[in-house]
Design a protein around this motif. Sequence first.
Motif, PDB file in Angstrom:
ATOM      1  N   GLY A   1       0.892  -1.425  -0.107  1.00  0.00           N
ATOM      2  CA  GLY A   1      -0.070  -0.021   0.029  1.00  0.00           C
ATOM      3  C   GLY A   1       0.926   1.280   0.074  1.00  0.00           C
TER       4      GLY A   1
ATOM      5  N   GLY B   1       1.080   5.806   3.313  1.00  0.00           N
ATOM      6  CA  GLY B   1       0.299   4.735   2.287  1.00  0.00           C
ATOM      7  C   GLY B   1      -0.969   4.674   2.481  1.00  0.00           C
ATOM      8  N   THR B   2      -1.648   3.408   1.857  1.00  0.00           N
ATOM      9  CA  THR B   2      -2.900   3.288   1.844  1.00  0.00           C
ATOM     10  C   THR B   2      -3.425   2.756   3.464  1.00  0.00           C
ATOM     11  N   HIS B   3      -2.679   2.191   4.013  1.00  0.00           N
ATOM     12  CA  HIS B   3      -2.972   1.734   5.321  1.00  0.00           C
ATOM     13  C   HIS B   3      -2.339   2.403   6.386  1.00  0.00           C
ATOM     14  N   ASN B   4      -2.174   3.598   6.412  1.00  0.00           N
ATOM     15  CA  ASN B   4      -1.661   4.550   7.124  1.00  0.00           C
ATOM     16  C   ASN B   4      -2.469   4.353   8.516  1.00  0.00           C
TER      17      ASN B   4
END
Length: 71
Positions: A47, A63-66
């Motif tokens: 991510g 990223g997208t999973h921060n």
Amino acid sequence: MGTRRTLAAVIATAALAGLGLTGAATATAATAQGSHSYVTPSECRQGGGTPAINEEGNYCKGGTHNGEKVD
């Protein structure tokens, strides 16, 4: 006059019941969405993030999973 009051009471009750149902549906959707609360280190990297495993909380940084927990 009495009919108007009765009708107003019925409409008010229906409106409040509708608000209650909407709130319940929102709570259910939020619970279902949050059921997967962690990611693997590889998912974090895919991510675009960096797994911060040695830092307190073991979370994905960036990223997208921060902010999601890494397990």
